[in-house]
Design an enzyme around this catalytic site. Structure first.
Site, PDB file in Angstrom:
ATOM      1  N   CYS A   8       3.257 -83.260   6.156  1.00  0.00           N
ATOM      2  CA  CYS A   8       2.698 -82.916   7.246  1.00  0.00           C
ATOM      3  C   CYS A   8       1.392 -82.268   7.208  1.00  0.00           C
ATOM      4  O   CYS A   8       0.941 -81.729   6.084  1.00  0.00           O
ATOM      5  CB  CYS A   8       3.733 -81.421   7.706  1.00  0.00           C
ATOM      6  SG  CYS A   8       2.886 -80.638   8.942  1.00  0.00           S
ATOM      7  N   CYS A  11       1.200 -78.155   7.424  1.00  0.00           N
ATOM      8  CA  CYS A  11       1.859 -77.329   6.331  1.00  0.00           C
ATOM      9  C   CYS A  11       2.188 -78.051   5.227  1.00  0.00           C
ATOM     10  O   CYS A  11       2.615 -77.342   4.316  1.00  0.00           O
ATOM     11  CB  CYS A  11       3.148 -76.634   6.995  1.00  0.00           C
ATOM     12  SG  CYS A  11       4.298 -77.757   7.275  1.00  0.00           S
ATOM     13  N   CYS A  33      10.863 -94.318   5.948  1.00  0.00           N
ATOM     14  CA  CYS A  33      11.930 -93.436   5.818  1.00  0.00           C
ATOM     15  C   CYS A  33      11.501 -91.911   6.106  1.00  0.00           C
ATOM     16  O   CYS A  33      11.082 -91.373   5.191  1.00  0.00           O
ATOM     17  CB  CYS A  33      12.624 -93.799   4.402  1.00  0.00           C
ATOM     18  SG  CYS A  33      13.892 -92.912   4.121  1.00  0.00           S
TER      19      CYS A  33
END
Length: 46
Positions: A8, A11, A33
């Site tokens: 991400c 974060c 995936c």
């Protein structure tokens, strides 16, 4: 085969992996995936 971790941007939590070099007949030869818990599916309006 090479596996690259997807994180991400906000974060830095683990979202899944991108696999390359598996011999798929696609322009990029990439397979994604991504953990389903990291996706938010929003229906189209209409």
């Amino acid at each position: 085969m090479r596996r690259v971790e997807v994180l991400c941007a906000n974060c830095h939590s683990h979202l899944g992996h991108v696999f390359e070099g598996e011999g798929y007949g696609t322009p990029t030869d990439l397979r994604y995936c991504i953990n389903s818990i990291s996706m938010r599916l929003v229906p189209d309006e209409g």
